[in-house]
Design a protein around this motif. Structure first.
Motif, short mmCIF file in Angstrom:
data_model
loop_
_atom_site.label_atom_id
_atom_site.label_comp_id
_atom_site.label_asym_id
_atom_site.label_seq_id
_atom_site.Cartn_x
_atom_site.Cartn_y
_atom_site.Cartn_z
N TRP A 153 0.75 -1.35 0.11
CA TRP A 153 0.01 0.06 0.02
C TRP A 153 1.00 1.10 -0.05
O TRP A 153 0.59 2.23 -0.51
N GLN A 154 2.00 1.48 0.62
CA GLN A 154 2.84 2.40 0.81
C GLN A 154 3.52 2.62 -0.65
O GLN A 154 3.71 3.60 -1.25
N ARG A 155 4.53 1.63 -1.02
CA ARG A 155 5.24 1.56 -2.18
C ARG A 155 4.57 1.62 -3.24
O ARG A 155 4.88 2.59 -4.41
N ARG A 156 3.80 0.75 -3.66
CA ARG A 156 3.07 0.69 -5.05
C ARG A 156 1.83 1.79 -5.27
O ARG A 156 1.67 2.52 -6.17
N TYR A 157 1.02 2.01 -4.13
CA TYR A 157 -0.11 2.78 -4.23
C TYR A 157 -0.05 4.23 -3.56
O TYR A 157 -0.77 5.13 -3.83
N GLY A 158 1.08 4.53 -2.95
CA GLY A 158 1.20 5.75 -2.17
C GLY A 158 0.32 6.20 -0.88
O GLY A 158 -0.09 7.22 -0.89
N LEU A 159 -0.48 5.21 -0.63
CA LEU A 159 -1.69 5.04 0.44
C LEU A 159 -1.13 5.45 1.81
O LEU A 159 -1.79 6.18 2.74
N LEU A 160 0.18 5.12 2.27
CA LEU A 160 0.76 5.32 3.49
C LEU A 160 1.99 6.08 3.34
O LEU A 160 2.71 5.95 2.58
N GLU B 181 -7.29 1.71 8.73
CA GLU B 181 -9.06 1.23 8.96
C GLU B 181 -9.75 1.59 8.03
O GLU B 181 -10.73 1.11 7.20
N GLU B 182 -9.42 2.97 7.39
CA GLU B 182 -10.33 3.56 6.40
C GLU B 182 -9.99 2.99 4.86
O GLU B 182 -10.87 2.68 4.30
N ILE B 183 -8.70 2.58 4.77
CA ILE B 183 -8.37 1.95 3.44
C ILE B 183 -9.15 0.77 3.69
O ILE B 183 -9.52 0.23 2.49
N LYS B 184 -9.12 -0.07 4.53
CA LYS B 184 -9.47 -1.42 4.84
C LYS B 184 -11.06 -1.32 4.38
O LYS B 184 -11.74 -2.37 3.79
N ARG B 185 -11.92 -0.26 4.89
CA ARG B 185 -13.08 -0.19 4.70
C ARG B 185 -13.65 0.01 3.12
O ARG B 185 -14.49 -0.44 2.70
N TRP B 186 -12.73 0.80 2.60
CA TRP B 186 -13.04 1.14 0.95
C TRP B 186 -12.70 -0.24 0.23
O TRP B 186 -13.59 -0.49 -0.56
N ILE B 187 -11.81 -1.10 0.52
CA ILE B 187 -11.28 -2.28 -0.20
C ILE B 187 -12.26 -3.17 -0.13
O ILE B 187 -12.83 -3.73 -0.87
N VAL C 17 -8.48 4.17 -4.31
CA VAL C 17 -8.49 4.40 -2.99
C VAL C 17 -7.68 5.66 -2.38
O VAL C 17 -8.47 6.51 -1.68
N LYS C 18 -6.71 5.89 -3.00
CA LYS C 18 -6.10 7.17 -2.66
C LYS C 18 -6.83 8.49 -3.16
O LYS C 18 -6.71 9.45 -2.32
N ALA C 19 -7.44 8.16 -4.35
CA ALA C 19 -8.24 9.54 -4.81
C ALA C 19 -9.31 9.67 -4.12
O ALA C 19 -9.84 10.82 -3.53
N LEU C 20 -10.07 8.69 -3.32
CA LEU C 20 -10.98 8.86 -2.45
C LEU C 20 -10.69 9.41 -1.27
O LEU C 20 -11.44 10.12 -0.50
N LEU C 21 -9.52 8.93 -0.93
CA LEU C 21 -9.02 9.43 0.75
C LEU C 21 -8.71 10.80 0.48
O LEU C 21 -8.91 11.70 1.54
N GLU C 22 -8.28 11.45 -0.57
CA GLU C 22 -8.12 12.54 -1.15
C GLU C 22 -8.99 13.59 -1.47
O GLU C 22 -9.23 14.76 -1.48
N GLY C 23 -10.60 12.91 -1.24
CA GLY C 23 -11.86 13.80 -1.57
C GLY C 23 -12.00 13.91 -2.72
O GLY C 23 -12.99 14.52 -3.29
N GLU C 24 -11.48 13.21 -3.77
CA GLU C 24 -11.61 13.40 -5.37
C GLU C 24 -12.84 12.57 -5.57
O GLU C 24 -13.39 11.24 -4.76
N THR C 25 -13.54 12.88 -6.56
CA THR C 25 -14.68 12.17 -7.06
C THR C 25 -14.08 11.12 -8.30
O THR C 25 -13.72 11.49 -9.25
#
Length: 244
Positions: free
Chosen positions: A23-30, A51-57, A66-74
């Motif tokens: 999640w950190q290296r490939r997707y930049g989520l953390l 925990e939020e990433i888990k809920r989305w997945i 997921v990253k776009a959703l976490l940053e509030g994008e549509t």
């Protein structure tokens, strides 16, 4: 401010450390902090984000969105699990074991184990089981690759600190699911060994001093529950492994 190691966070959130790294290296989520020695350290905000990433997945969102959703994008969110099922089916249709093993390993790194089992592997195996001939051959190929990968994961889990246990299937016909359920337990701090053949009647007295998980594959019958309570009353360290 409290800081946690990747192992602490993995245990707390029920996520494999390998998945957190992906999640950190490939997707930049953390974006964890680093010690002087280069070890990852996570704070409480990181834990909440995981925990939020888990809920989305788990709701079916592809990890890449997921990253776009976490940053509030549509974003246009389709059924991510269905898409991943189709990816796995596509690999199976080419009947290339090496590519199949690679695909399973990639999925295992990027997704929570519970979600993988419930939303990808079990549904795909059910779809293949409805057909005959070619589909059954593909299902057999998938089962072999899954057992191979899960056995690898269980071996790695047994090298870590944890609680030892043996998984026994009671009246279950699906042998591959036994391994998948062992993998599920391993993600929750258990160092699991597997009794690969399901039993018509478990005999806990054959495993003195061991902690046992009993898995029935579906809701236990009244007779099974009564027998289970009898074993507990006899003092055996035994519990039912129940899945949704």
């Amino acid at each position: 401010m409290a800081l946690y190691s990747i192992g602490d966070v993995a245990e707390r959130c029920g996520i494999n450390p390998v998945t957190l790294r992906a999640w950190q290296r490939r997707y930049g989520l953390l974006k964890p902090q680093r010690t002087e020695g280069g070890h990852r350290q996570f704070d409480d905000e990181d834990v909440q984000r995981i925990e939020e990433i888990k809920r989305w997945i788990e709701s079916g969102v592809p990890v890449g969105k997921v990253k776009a959703l976490l940053e509030g994008e549509t974003v246009n969110v389709h059924d991510g699990w269905t898409a991943l099922q189709e990816e796995l089916m596509s690999v199976l249709r080419h009947v290339r074991p090496a590519k199949l093993r690679s695909k399973i390993a990639t999925m295992g790194r990027e997704h929570p184990v519970d979600a993988l089992i419930d939303h990808i592997f079990v549904p795909v195996r059910q779809r293949l089981g409805l057909d005959q001939n070619t589909a059954r051959t593909m299902c057999s190929l998938l089962d072999g690759a899954l057992i191979d990968y899960v056995a690898f994961c269980l071996t790695g889990a047994r090298k870590k600190a944890g609680k030892d246990a043996l998984l026994i299937a009671w009246g279950v016909e699906d042998r591959t699911r036994i391994w998948l359920e062992a993998w599920r337990l391993a993600q929750h701090g258990w160092r699991i060994d597997v009794l690969a053949e399901p039993l018509d009647m478990p005999r806990p007295e054959l495993f003195p001093g061991q902690h046992l998980f009993i898995w029935t594959g579906k809701k236990p019958t009244r007779r099974q529950l009564e027998q289970f309570e009898h074993w507990q009353a006899q003092g055996f360290s035994i519990q039912l492994h129940e899945t949704a």
